[in-house]
Design a protein around this motif. Structure first.
Motif, mmCIF file in Angstrom:
data_model
loop_
_atom_site.group_PDB
_atom_site.id
_atom_site.type_symbol
_atom_site.label_atom_id
_atom_site.label_comp_id
_atom_site.label_asym_id
_atom_site.label_seq_id
_atom_site.Cartn_x
_atom_site.Cartn_y
_atom_site.Cartn_z
ATOM 1 N N SER A 1 -3.511 -7.286 -7.970
ATOM 2 C CA SER A 1 -2.647 -6.236 -7.416
ATOM 3 C C SER A 1 -2.022 -5.460 -8.567
ATOM 4 N N GLU B 1 -1.316 -0.786 3.408
ATOM 5 C CA GLU B 1 -2.570 -0.416 2.735
ATOM 6 C C GLU B 1 -3.149 -1.606 1.974
ATOM 7 N N GLN C 1 -6.632 -1.031 6.077
ATOM 8 C CA GLN C 1 -5.220 -1.177 6.430
ATOM 9 C C GLN C 1 -5.057 -2.477 7.191
ATOM 10 N N GLN D 1 -8.172 1.787 -5.566
ATOM 11 C CA GLN D 1 -8.180 2.646 -4.365
ATOM 12 C C GLN D 1 -7.956 1.810 -3.108
ATOM 13 N N THR D 2 -7.313 2.448 -2.126
ATOM 14 C CA THR D 2 -7.118 1.754 -0.853
ATOM 15 C C THR D 2 -8.420 1.833 -0.046
ATOM 16 N N TYR D 3 -8.767 0.745 0.669
ATOM 17 C CA TYR D 3 -10.014 0.787 1.437
ATOM 18 C C TYR D 3 -9.864 0.283 2.867
ATOM 19 N N PHE E 1 -5.838 -2.601 -1.037
ATOM 20 C CA PHE E 1 -6.463 -1.971 -2.197
ATOM 21 C C PHE E 1 -7.632 -2.797 -2.720
#
Ligand code: NAP
Length: 480
Positions: free
Chosen positions: A326, A22, A34, A30-32, A24
């Motif tokens: 991160s 994932e 992959q 939020q993950t956006y 972020f």
């Protein structure tokens, strides 16, 4: 959700594992997207593709290779705003910084090495009464390039461009934390018509994909930028294969401020050198050493200026201070603030995580933090924190300042502030650092050697240093 594939042999391909990690957006948490979670099979495919491309690429003239690099630079420049948005979203850095520094510098890296490669002496001669010596510097073969998350495309391209202009082909791995612009660079290479296999981009975890690159028996050299612990591991793993290594690593950079400096100019720049990119630049000042007679004046002004920095949504143009890149790094910096308090440090400003309103409510923001009252030997002043935290210490004499500056295992950069040129020269000569800025910061002539001393670096980048690293000399001797 968008999937970021590997770029092998000029095409975007799914990873062998079909697994993804994932990605972020630090500003929102939020993950956006992959990204490919690659393994040794992907590295092997990329190696094969690079090896197949090597013969033709290394046989081109430097001018022909330069034309490709210039096309890449043009392609990137034409999409500068779009790439700056990607970089800001992926890293949490203010869009203004990505627009003014990160992407323009990536463009310059390709353009600079396209030009400089044509000036470099890939062939030279040394003659004497007895012999005629022709020295040829040839490409090494397939190179592995590994880069960190703080200046993603800037540092990725700083390695790739000299490797390519020298005639090598490349397998490159960006950080899994910030892979987006490296992924998009594949499109630029396709548009530039770069021959398939010349540049291969493999995504994934350092401990898996990075490790496979480092351990690949046929890859000739590793150019790495990242932390000192990872650099040491790479040095150990490559010791018996005699791979050529360039390791650009961590720092704990002093800013030495003498009472005879131009105070306003110094103050403006020291705020920048401390907190640009939320302190996540290897060259950021993290230990501010101030001559005793101006310590209180410095402290008052510095607190005021730092308090005025506009923290906010990195996508807004007026934001000066964004998010940490991160969650893991955010936690590390929060831990270091606690360590500093336990060591007896007094927080003058900041010291807390910050919750913003709106879409950035769950982002990884930490206030710019200034701490005083710690001695130079404590963990806060010795370990690289790489975040928005600086310490203040005062010194009495030039000798004290030099001693404090050098009392660390790192030796990447230093800044010196004085209007006395002789003093600046004396102090520069005695500071253990690869890059010393006098009355300025982050000013770069890309021809100059770039690297660190002590635990900050092994090998040098920039200009001739980079082109020497990415080539191997051969001397052909005949009788005169
Ligand atoms: P890092 O953890 O050492 O990672 C750097 C790169 O190495 C990443 O692509 C990482 O992949 C990869 N990697 C991790 N473990 C590996 C392994 N076992 N084998 C091969 N590759 C591996 O550093 P970072 O946290 O990304 O970056 C911050 C550090 O970089 C700081 O110490 C900073 O000072 C330093 N830095 C130095 C310079 C300089 O010019 N001297 C410039 C910028 C940054 P993953 O991220 O996918 O794990």
């Amino acid at each position: 959700m968008e999937k970021l594939y590997n770029f092998i042999n000029g095409k975007f391909v799914a990873p062998n594992s079909n697994q993804y990690l994932e990605i972020f957006e630090p500003a929102t948490g939020q993950t956006y997207a992959q990204v490919a979670d690659s393994n040794s099979a992907d590295i092997e495919n990329a190696y094969e593709s690079a090896q197949n491309a090597f013969g033709n690429w290394s046989s081109l003239s430097v001018k022909e290779r330069a034309d490709y690099l210039n096309k890449i630079a043009e392609g990137l420049e034409s999409r500068l705003d779009e790439f700056a948005e990607y970089e800001s979203r992926d890293t949490g850095k203010p869009i203004s910084l990505a627009k003014s520094v990160d992407i323009p510098r990536a463009v310059s890296n390709f353009r600079f090495f396209a030009d400089y490669g044509q000036e470099f002496n890939f062939e030279s001669e040394l003659n004497n009464d007895q012999s005629h010596n022709k020295i040829i510097r040839s490409a090494l073969g397939v190179i592995g390039c590994i880069s960190p998350w703080n200046l993603p495309l800037y540092l990725f391209s700083w390695k790739i461009a000299p490797a390519l202009i020298a005639g090598n082909t490349v397998v490159a791995k960006p950080s899994e934390i910030t892979p987006f612009t490296a992924f998009k660079l594949g499109e630029i290479c396709q548009d530039a018509g770069l021959p398939p296999g010349v540049l291969n981009i493999i995504h994934g975890q350092g401990s898996i994909a990075g490790d496979a690159l480092v351990n690949h028996s046929k890859i000739k050299a590793i150019s790495f930028t990242g932390g000192t612990t990872t650099g040491k591991l790479i040095a150990k793993k490559t010791a018996s294969s005699f791979k050529k290594l360039s390791l650009e690593m961590g720092g704990k950079n002093p800013s030495i401020i003498f009472s005879d400096c131009d105070f306003d100019k110094m103050m403006k720049t020291v705020v920048r050198s401390s907190f640009s990119n939320q302190g996540q630049i290897c060259l950021c000042s993290s230990r501010i050493l101030v001559e005793e007679s101006i310590y209180e004046k410095f402290k008052t002004n510095f607190i005021q200026r730092v308090s005025d920095l506009r923290m906010g949504d990195p996508s807004e143009i007026e934001t000066q201070f964004g998010a940490l890149s991160s969650k893991g790094h955010f936690d590390n910096v929060i831990d270091y603030i606690e360590i500093a308090k336990q060591e007896g440090g007094k927080i003058l400003v900041g010291g807390n995580a910050k919750k913003l309103n709106g879409r950035c409510g769950n982002g990884w923001f930490i206030e710019p933090t200034i701490i005083e009252g710690l001695n130079n030997s404590c963990r806060t002043n010795q370990e690289e924190i790489f975040g928005p935290l600086v310490t203040l210490q005062s010194f009495k004499s030039e000798k004290d300042a030099i001693q404090l500056a050098n009392e660390t295992e790192y030796g990447l950069s230093a800044t010196i502030w004085t209007e006395d040129n002789e003093k600046a020269n004396r102090v520069s000569a005695l500071i253990d650092a690869g890059v010393i800025w006098v009355n300025c910061w982050l000013v770069r002539d890309l021809r100059t050697p770039f690297g660190g001393m002590k635990q900050s670096g092994l090998g040098w980048e920039g200009g001739d240093e980079a082109l020497r690293f990415f080539t191997e000399p051969k001397n052909i001797c005949t009788l005169a």
